[in-house]
Design an enzyme around this catalytic site. Structure first.
Site, PDB file in Angstrom:
ATOM      1  N   GLU A 261       0.884  -1.182   0.000  1.00 29.44           N
ATOM      2  CA  GLU A 261       0.000   0.000   0.000  1.00 29.44           C
ATOM      3  C   GLU A 261       0.909   1.216   0.000  1.00 29.44           C
ATOM      4  O   GLU A 261       1.394   1.642   1.045  1.00 29.44           O
ATOM      5  CB  GLU A 261      -0.876   0.001   1.259  1.00 29.44           C
ATOM      6  CG  GLU A 261      -1.863  -1.143   1.332  1.00 29.44           C
ATOM      7  CD  GLU A 261      -3.108  -0.928   0.484  1.00 29.44           C
ATOM      8  OE1 GLU A 261      -3.260   0.160  -0.108  1.00 29.44           O
ATOM      9  OE2 GLU A 261      -3.936  -1.851   0.422  1.00 29.44           O
ATOM     10  N   CYS A 295      -2.166   9.253   2.344  1.00 32.54           N
ATOM     11  CA  CYS A 295      -1.834   8.638   1.055  1.00 32.54           C
ATOM     12  C   CYS A 295      -2.852   9.091   0.016  1.00 32.54           C
ATOM     13  O   CYS A 295      -2.549   9.170  -1.168  1.00 32.54           O
ATOM     14  CB  CYS A 295      -1.809   7.127   1.172  1.00 32.54           C
ATOM     15  SG  CYS A 295      -3.280   6.458   1.925  1.00 32.54           S
TER      16      CYS A 295
END
Ligand code: NAD
Length: 503
Positions: A261, A295
């Site tokens: 991720e 993110c």
């Protein structure tokens, strides 16, 4: 400055040991936890060394032999108790996350809520780890698949979600029958220790110590050991693309499984028919929230030429009202960056922006006060600016202009990362174009909501350099298990597949 009484509520004042499996460990170097709001030391941590690492891995291997045999719904019951315990500490843990990482308290508490949500989700999931049944081509044969626990899952987490990312992995992996070794970011070790203490209150009395263990230590030492260790069949790693390249490479070399991720470079496309008020709220939350350190933070804004001037002006006005300050102060909208290195990255990006002839419309400065504060920044950008292709983990938003949707999608998709994206429009054709095979190339594509703030029910993750991993809801649980296909013959004969006659 607010009183830090949440530290004693969580039992983490002074010096803390940074490892736990069946007991607290910490024979390595000291690490300081620093508050980004004023640069002060919060506490000292005694990190793990290689001896501690070995004990953690052995304890994890031992407990796995028992945990995997516990029925999944019973494992779910343990996770239910964890969810209850997280609820009790929502405010104190939320405050610690805010104080150690720098996000505002509302977001800190929101992060704990996400931990609770994923735990609740995992409880239900513990009764739904379904395998398929297939029709065998052979008479009196039965074929089905079942899902078994994998073993030790190494969880490497980034600083910006110091609790939630662990929980996304750990709650699901736990009901799947795995045991976890968590290496948190060295920028947020105290949050990890506080969480481990909360976890221990549930696991210890039940005799499940070692199911969730903690390994605070440097990435170069214990981090690398974990990544290279064949006893951990899955490494779930959240962090920068550079980190992902290293970890992904190391894990694939030993033919292990990795769930990556990684970084994003998220964009919002605004069509001429978009509701400007919705756009404004979504963009400010996406670009300024968490000080641009999600993110999924909005980093690129594509404005149709007809509304570009209006939205830009509204944004400049909104940015001038953003209250910057102590993240524990309820009036604050934007806290500090995580540390001095992040401020340096912000300043370095601004130098490049100027060199590449981006026009700074708002902000662009480090703030002269204790702690790691910068101004939220708006930049009028153009396609040739290389810096806009990178993820600078800071509140810098690049504004681009476009003439038609195809051009906007192509600009949007032209970067290496592929995490989150969105479009603002009321027009059905624009929506469907954006969501079509030729539309957004990201793992997440939203309509009339921003790029950040995902719910746990969906599979979360991104494509291209974002790493391809999926966590949280939908069928993301499958990566934490191994699939086994079983064929059972209950006939008195031995027919072969494909009708082969042998001998
Ligand atoms: P980082 O890459 O510096 O570190 C992430 C973690 O990896 C830390 O725990 C670090 O110690 C560890 N690590 C680094 N190199 C390692 C190695 N060789 N072996 C073992 N461990 C190693 O990232 P960061 O600054 O903490 O976090 C910010 C980054 O994380 C951003 O790029 C952000 O986009 C990304 N992120 C992605 C997601 C997502 O779900 N896609 C979520 C949160 C953060």
């Amino acid at each position: 400055m607010s009183k830090l009484d949440f530290l004693s509520e969580l039992g983490i004042e002074d010096v803390n040991l940074g490892g736990f499996s069946t007991e607290w460990l910490g024979s390595g170097n000291e690490l300081e936890s620093i508050a980004p709001a004023d640069g002060s030391k919060i506490a000292s941590i005694q990190q793990c060394d290689s001896g501690d690492y070995e004990k953690i891995m052995q304890d994890a291997s031992n407990v796995f032999t028992r945990w995997r045999m516990e029925p999944a719904p019973k494992r779910g019951e343990v996770v239910r108790l964890l969810a209850n315990e997280f609820r009790k500490y929502k405010v104190s843990l939320g405050k610690l996350i805010s104080w150690e990482m720098g996000k505002i308290q509302a977001e800190g508490e929101g992060e704990v809520q996400e931990m609770i949500d994923i735990a609740d989700y995992a409880v239900g999931l513990s009764r739904q780890l379904y395998g398929k049944t297939m029709h065998s081509e052979r008479p009196n044969h039965r074929m089905y698949e079942q899902w078994h626990p994998l073993g030790i899952v190494g969880i490497v987490t980034a600083f910006n979600f110091p609790g939630a990312v662990w929980a996304w992995n750990a709650m699901i992996a736990a009901v799947c029958g795995d045991v976890m070794v968590w290496k948190p970011s060295s920028k947020t070790p105290l949050t990890a220790i506080a969480i481990q203490k909360i976890v221990n209150r549930v696991l210890e009395p039940l005799g499940w110590n070692g199911v969730m263990s903690l390994l605070v230590g440097s990435s170069r030492d214990v981090g690398e050991m974990l990544v290279h260790d064949r006893r951990a069949p899955l490494i779930s790693a959240t962090g920068s693309c550079n980190m992902g390249r290293k970890i992904g490479g190391a894990v694939s070399k030993r033919l292990g499984r990795s769930l990556l991720e990684l970084g994003g470079n998220n964009g919002i496309i605004v069509m001429p028919d978009a509701d400007p008020e919705l756009v404004l709220r979504a963009v400010v939350f996406g670009a300024v929230g968490t000080t641009g350190q999600r993110c999924t933070s909005t980093r690129r804004l594509f404005l149709h030429k007809d509304i570009s001037k209006d939205i830009t002006q509204r944004l400049v006005d909104a940015y001038s009202q953003v209250k910057i300050g102590n993240p524990l102060n309820p009036d604050t909208i934007m806290g500090p960056l995580v540390d001095g290195g992040a401020v340096n990255d912000y300043e370095a990006a601004l130098k490049i922006i100027k060199k590449e002839k981006g026009e700074i419309l708002y902000g662009g400065n480090k703030l002269d006060r204790p702690g790691f504060f910068v101004e939220p920044t708006l930049v009028k950008a153009h396609n040739k600016m290389e810096i806009t292709r990178e993820e600078t983990f800071a509140p810098i938003l690049y504004l681009f202009e476009f003439e038609n949707l195809n051009e906007a999608i192509s600009m949007h998709n032209s970067v290496d990362q592929g995490l989150s994206s969105s479009i603002f429009t009321r027009d059905m054709q624009s929506v469907e174009n954006f969501l079509s095979h030729a539309g957004s190339d990201c793992g997440i594509a939203n309509v009339n909501i921003g790029t950040s703030g995902a719910e746990i029910g969906g599979a979360f993750g991104g494509e291209k350099d974002t790493g391809g991993g999926r966590e949280a809801g939908s069928d993301s649980w499958k990566i934490y298990m191994r699939r086994q296909t079983n064929t059972l013959n209950w006939s008195d004969d031995l027919p072969l597949a494909q009708g082969i006659e042998f001998g």
